[in-house]
Design a protein around this motif. Structure first.
Motif, PDB file in Angstrom:
ATOM      1  N   GLY A  75     -59.389  36.722  -8.297  1.00 19.70           N
ATOM      2  CA  GLY A  75     -58.919  37.770  -8.128  1.00 19.70           C
ATOM      3  C   GLY A  75     -57.983  37.732  -6.725  1.00 19.70           C
ATOM      4  O   GLY A  75     -56.909  38.334  -6.681  1.00 19.70           O
ATOM      5  N   ASP A  76     -58.727  36.948  -5.800  1.00 18.18           N
ATOM      6  CA  ASP A  76     -57.525  36.729  -4.399  1.00 18.18           C
ATOM      7  C   ASP A  76     -56.454  36.141  -4.917  1.00 18.18           C
ATOM      8  O   ASP A  76     -55.361  36.394  -4.258  1.00 18.18           O
ATOM      9  N   LEU A  77     -56.436  35.260  -5.737  1.00 20.03           N
ATOM     10  CA  LEU A  77     -55.452  34.409  -5.996  1.00 20.03           C
ATOM     11  C   LEU A  77     -54.230  35.170  -6.670  1.00 20.03           C
ATOM     12  O   LEU A  77     -53.081  35.230  -6.600  1.00 20.03           O
ATOM     13  N   VAL A  78     -54.930  36.047  -7.780  1.00 14.53           N
ATOM     14  CA  VAL A  78     -53.948  37.315  -8.248  1.00 14.53           C
ATOM     15  C   VAL A  78     -53.069  38.001  -7.328  1.00 14.53           C
ATOM     16  O   VAL A  78     -51.941  38.358  -7.391  1.00 14.53           O
ATOM     17  N   ASN A  79     -53.801  38.480  -6.508  1.00 12.26           N
ATOM     18  CA  ASN A  79     -53.429  39.152  -5.639  1.00 12.26           C
ATOM     19  C   ASN A  79     -52.056  38.633  -4.565  1.00 12.26           C
ATOM     20  O   ASN A  79     -51.391  39.539  -4.119  1.00 12.26           O
ATOM     21  N   LYS A  80     -52.303  37.414  -4.508  1.00 11.03           N
ATOM     22  CA  LYS A  80     -51.362  36.803  -3.669  1.00 11.03           C
ATOM     23  C   LYS A  80     -49.994  36.140  -4.414  1.00 11.03           C
ATOM     24  O   LYS A  80     -49.003  36.180  -3.895  1.00 11.03           O
ATOM     25  N   TYR A  81     -50.611  35.710  -5.784  1.00 12.08           N
ATOM     26  CA  TYR A  81     -49.386  34.936  -6.320  1.00 12.08           C
ATOM     27  C   TYR A  81     -48.832  35.728  -7.498  1.00 12.08           C
ATOM     28  O   TYR A  81     -47.873  35.172  -8.057  1.00 12.08           O
ATOM     29  N   CYS A  82     -49.580  36.798  -8.248  1.00 10.64           N
ATOM     30  CA  CYS A  82     -49.208  37.443  -9.310  1.00 10.64           C
ATOM     31  C   CYS A  82     -49.093  38.840  -8.759  1.00 10.64           C
ATOM     32  O   CYS A  82     -49.602  39.720  -9.270  1.00 10.64           O
ATOM     33  N   GLN A  83     -48.329  39.154  -7.510  1.00 11.12           N
ATOM     34  CA  GLN A  83     -48.375  40.709  -7.289  1.00 11.12           C
ATOM     35  C   GLN A  83     -47.968  41.585  -8.036  1.00 11.12           C
ATOM     36  O   GLN A  83     -48.523  42.779  -8.208  1.00 11.12           O
ATOM     37  N   ALA A  84     -46.953  41.318  -9.004  1.00  6.71           N
ATOM     38  CA  ALA A  84     -46.635  42.315 -10.041  1.00  6.71           C
ATOM     39  C   ALA A  84     -47.435  42.618 -10.965  1.00  6.71           C
ATOM     40  O   ALA A  84     -47.697  43.686 -11.356  1.00  6.71           O
ATOM     41  N   ALA A  85     -48.102  41.457 -11.462  1.00  6.83           N
ATOM     42  CA  ALA A  85     -49.162  41.729 -12.554  1.00  6.83           C
ATOM     43  C   ALA A  85     -50.433  42.491 -11.909  1.00  6.83           C
ATOM     44  O   ALA A  85     -51.171  43.211 -12.558  1.00  6.83           O
ATOM     45  N   HIS A  86     -50.803  42.042 -10.444  1.00  9.16           N
ATOM     46  CA  HIS A  86     -51.828  42.500 -10.015  1.00  9.16           C
ATOM     47  C   HIS A  86     -51.533  44.327  -9.904  1.00  9.16           C
ATOM     48  O   HIS A  86     -52.606  44.977  -9.980  1.00  9.16           O
ATOM     49  N   LYS A  87     -50.253  44.599  -9.535  1.00 10.77           N
ATOM     50  CA  LYS A  87     -50.083  45.909  -9.306  1.00 10.77           C
ATOM     51  C   LYS A  87     -50.082  46.839 -10.641  1.00 10.77           C
ATOM     52  O   LYS A  87     -50.829  47.892 -10.689  1.00 10.77           O
ATOM     53  N   LEU A  88     -49.882  46.230 -11.897  1.00 11.13           N
ATOM     54  CA  LEU A  88     -49.919  46.503 -13.062  1.00 11.13           C
ATOM     55  C   LEU A  88     -51.280  46.803 -13.535  1.00 11.13           C
ATOM     56  O   LEU A  88     -52.024  47.694 -13.936  1.00 11.13           O
ATOM     57  N   MET A  89     -52.232  45.645 -13.222  1.00 17.28           N
ATOM     58  CA  MET A  89     -53.760  45.664 -13.415  1.00 17.28           C
ATOM     59  C   MET A  89     -54.405  46.954 -12.627  1.00 17.28           C
ATOM     60  O   MET A  89     -55.317  47.598 -13.222  1.00 17.28           O
ATOM     61  N   VAL A  90     -54.033  47.040 -11.504  1.00 19.88           N
ATOM     62  CA  VAL A  90     -54.557  48.243 -10.550  1.00 19.88           C
ATOM     63  C   VAL A  90     -54.148  49.438 -11.186  1.00 19.88           C
ATOM     64  O   VAL A  90     -55.052  50.346 -11.238  1.00 19.88           O
ATOM     65  N   ALA A  91     -52.955  49.636 -11.582  1.00 18.40           N
ATOM     66  CA  ALA A  91     -52.573  51.064 -12.266  1.00 18.40           C
ATOM     67  C   ALA A  91     -53.295  51.135 -13.583  1.00 18.40           C
ATOM     68  O   ALA A  91     -53.585  52.443 -13.820  1.00 18.40           O
ATOM     69  N   VAL A  92     -53.700  50.251 -14.198  1.00 14.89           N
ATOM     70  CA  VAL A  92     -54.163  50.878 -15.522  1.00 14.89           C
ATOM     71  C   VAL A  92     -55.670  50.603 -15.765  1.00 14.89           C
ATOM     72  O   VAL A  92     -56.325  50.893 -16.935  1.00 14.89           O
ATOM     73  N   SER A  93     -56.092  49.946 -14.773  1.00 19.15           N
ATOM     74  CA  SER A  93     -57.632  49.440 -14.921  1.00 19.15           C
ATOM     75  C   SER A  93     -58.556  50.309 -14.086  1.00 19.15           C
ATOM     76  O   SER A  93     -58.065  50.640 -12.982  1.00 19.15           O
ATOM     77  N   GLU A  94     -59.685  50.988 -14.775  1.00 21.33           N
ATOM     78  CA  GLU A  94     -60.532  51.551 -14.042  1.00 21.33           C
ATOM     79  C   GLU A  94     -61.414  50.682 -13.104  1.00 21.33           C
ATOM     80  O   GLU A  94     -61.644  50.898 -11.933  1.00 21.33           O
ATOM     81  N   ASP A  95     -61.169  49.448 -13.336  1.00 19.18           N
ATOM     82  CA  ASP A  95     -61.923  48.410 -12.553  1.00 19.18           C
ATOM     83  C   ASP A  95     -61.270  47.066 -12.976  1.00 19.18           C
ATOM     84  O   ASP A  95     -61.556  46.324 -13.647  1.00 19.18           O
ATOM     85  N   VAL A  96     -60.462  46.831 -11.780  1.00 18.92           N
ATOM     86  CA  VAL A  96     -59.826  45.688 -11.762  1.00 18.92           C
ATOM     87  C   VAL A  96     -60.546  44.198 -11.777  1.00 18.92           C
ATOM     88  O   VAL A  96     -60.180  43.186 -12.348  1.00 18.92           O
ATOM     89  N   LEU A  97     -61.528  44.365 -10.986  1.00 18.85           N
ATOM     90  CA  LEU A  97     -62.522  43.226 -10.919  1.00 18.85           C
ATOM     91  C   LEU A  97     -63.049  42.857 -12.120  1.00 18.85           C
ATOM     92  O   LEU A  97     -63.216  41.425 -12.539  1.00 18.85           O
ATOM     93  N   GLN A  98     -63.303  43.759 -13.067  1.00 16.13           N
ATOM     94  CA  GLN A  98     -63.863  43.324 -14.599  1.00 16.13           C
ATOM     95  C   GLN A  98     -62.787  42.644 -15.186  1.00 16.13           C
ATOM     96  O   GLN A  98     -62.917  42.004 -15.913  1.00 16.13           O
ATOM     97  N   VAL A  99     -61.575  42.898 -15.095  1.00 18.40           N
ATOM     98  CA  VAL A  99     -60.616  42.419 -15.661  1.00 18.40           C
ATOM     99  C   VAL A  99     -60.395  40.858 -15.530  1.00 18.40           C
ATOM    100  O   VAL A  99     -60.375  40.118 -16.010  1.00 18.40           O
TER     101      VAL A  99
END
Length: 553
Positions: A184-208
């Motif tokens: 999750g930390d690596l996604v936050n830093k290296y896949c920011q566009a995907a992370h933004k999408l996951m945060v927008a559509v996921s009730e719990d991004v950590l579960q994803v």
């Protein structure tokens, strides 16, 4: 060309369709660097016989515990453990956590053999408590083994690796969960566009993100998983992070413009991975994975250990239901003069995973505590990390995530000195959202980790008296781990009696005077940022927030 020598566990038709046998039959190189290049290029990917030989050689060379079960042990115990049960109805060990055995190109006999091998591994490794990746690993190895006993021995050597600098397969829930947090930390830093999408559509991004290993060990088709495993055996665990990040990047590219539902995003990614051949070839997947300029192995190890330590402190060492990340910022009891609940949740999605389950704790408010920098320090000392929020008289909102306790400023004898780590970042929320991280994250070419000396361990130790190795480790992304061209790239935070500074070198990302009245912002080398608001501004409000463990409330 001769028909490849498949064993009795493989469905020949499926195998021929999945992986054509057209490659070389021998491998002569012995140098690790050359082997790494050949693995990435897929040199043995199209030769069934050669891949079997390479796996045998690479796994044989893994340093293991003195007593590691081998093929003869399997022959001795399998009859007693399996008994007269039909192998297709054998229960799976509890540590696989209800993970299904992927069949890949195995026939019914092969699927039953995987179950037998897993039960024998459980018998010989009673310390394994959580290992959902193991069924996929055993299933893959069985394609390239002479018999069950050889496959068992290979799996045991991978599990029994005792090289402290070489991590292979997670074998406890603590290791697995900290891997999910690290991903999750690596996604936050290296896949920011995907992370933004996951945060927008996921009730719990950590579960994803907790599903990331399943993408690799279960959902990927055999020809993809085998290519990943080829490189994994040569280069280690970091390869898994790389490939999972690449999968998420491709998923975002394909699905960004399509509607996603919060209750189906996990399944959507699994389906995407299962059908990945429609989108990208194995070669392109690995090409994308190795194009990501990831942290060094040492930095990832430090991050992993920091996440493990945070889990231990929360008492999370066995599997339990996770709290939704949205619960960290409660709408009913969150009050800020600067940001809304939604804005705070957006900020919370940027912080390191080990703090994401904490709840915001208001430490300082200029409207409550007065416009005094001394009072700001007094309220913040003893808290690490902290979040700084600023609202200008023009209604602009900006701030910073600050990794280190403000009390560190006292170590400079009254002089202004910079401290902190590369986890610090600055941001603006109004008029538009933008985050700026440490310049080295996006531009690793600026630096390279200093070479290790013979006396220096993989994760350097400080001189703390603590007996906990995690306490003795240097902080994750400490500037001293990197050969920086100058100090201006590591001026994270500084505090004196008359000013507070975040980011330095060629300017300051944030400068606030001692009366918390005026400030300025400009480009700085540390964060390579644009001004966060009007370059010279008057302050309407300042807040500092800490991170409170829900269990300590």
């Amino acid at each position: 060309m001769d028909s490849p020598g498949y064993n009795c566990f493989v469905d020949r038709d499926k195998m021929d369709a999945a992986i054509q046998d057209l490659g070389p039959k021998e491998l002569s190189c012995t140098e690790l660097q050359e082997l790494k290049q050949l693995a990435r290029q897929g040199y043995w990917a199209q030769s069934h016989a050669l891949r079997g030989k390479v796996y045998q050689r690479l796994i044989r060379d893994i340093p293991c515990r003195t007593v590691t079960p081998d093929a003869s042990v399997y022959s001795d115990i399998v009859g007693k453990i399996v008994g007269k049960h039909s192998s297709s109805y054998l229960p799976l060990p509890e540590f696989v956590d209800n993970t299904q055995v992927p069949s890949y190109c195995l026939n019914a006999r092969g699927e039953g053999a995987v179950r037998k091998i897993l039960l024998c591994i459980a018998n010989q490794f009673p310390d394994i408590s959580f290992c959902p990746a193991l069924p996929a690993v055993v299933a893959l190895l069985l394609h390239y083994s002479i018999d069950e006993a050889e496959c068992f021995e290979k799996a045991c050597r991978i599990l029994a690796c005792n090289d402290p600098g070489r991590r292979l397969i997670d074998q406890s829930f603590l290791a697995f969960e900290s891997s999910c947090m690290t991903f999750g930390d690596l996604v936050n830093k290296y896949c920011q566009a995907a992370h933004k999408l996951m945060v927008a559509v996921s009730e719990d991004v950590l579960q994803v993100y907790a599903d990331w290993q399943r993408w690799l060990f279960g959902e990927l088709p055999l020809c993809y998983f085998a290519r990943v495993f080829d490189v994994f055996l040569v280069e280690g665990y970091k390869v898994l992070y790389r490939v999972a990040l690449a999968i998420l990047k491709f998923f975002h590219k394909v699905r960004a413009g399509q509607p996603l539902e919060s209750d189906s995003v996990k399944q959507d990614i699994r389906t995407f991975v299962k059908d990945i051949a429609k989108t990208v070839s194995p070669e392109k997947l690995l090409e994308k994975a190795f194009a990501i300029r990831l942290f060094s192995r040492k930095e990832i190890q430090l991050l992993q250990m920091a996440n493990e330590k945070a889990l231990k402190q929360k008492g999370i060492t066995v599997k339990q239901k996770r709290q939704f990340v949205h619960l960290a910022v409660h709408a009913e009891n969150f009050r800020s003069e600067i940001v809304s609940v939604r804005e705070m949740r957006d900020i919370w999605s940027w912080v390191p995973e080990r703090f994401a389950l904490c709840q915001p704790l208001l430490l300082f408010s200029s409207l409550q505590h007065g416009y005094s920098l001394a009072r700001f320090y007094f309220q913040c000392e003893g808290h690490e990390p902290t979040l700084l929020l600023i609202k200008t008289t023009q209604k602009e909102v900006c701030g910073a995530y600050l990794s280190t306790d403000w009390s560190e400023r006292n170590k400079f004898g009254g002089k202004l000195g910079f401290f902190g780590t590369g986890e610090c970042f600055v941001f603006r929320l109004q008029p538009e959202v933008q985050r700026y991280e440490w310049v080295v994250i996006k531009h690793p070419e600026l630096t390279k980790p200093p070479p290790l000396t013979a006396a220096e361990p993989t994760a350097p130790l400080s001189h703390s008296a603590s007996s906990d190795p995690a306490d003795r480790l240097s902080p994750f992304l400490a500037a001293r781990h990197f050969n920086l061209p100058s100090k201006t790239e590591s001026m994270f935070m500084a505090g004196g009696s008359d000013c507070l500074i975040v980011g330095g070198g060629g300017g300051q990302a944030l400068y606030i005077d001692g009366d918390l009245n005026r400030g300025r912002t400009s480009h700085c080398d540390t964060f390579n940022n644009q001004p966060l608001c009007s370059e010279n501004f008057l302050i309407a409000a300042v807040e500092a927030w800490g991170f409170q463990d829900p269990d300590t409330q």
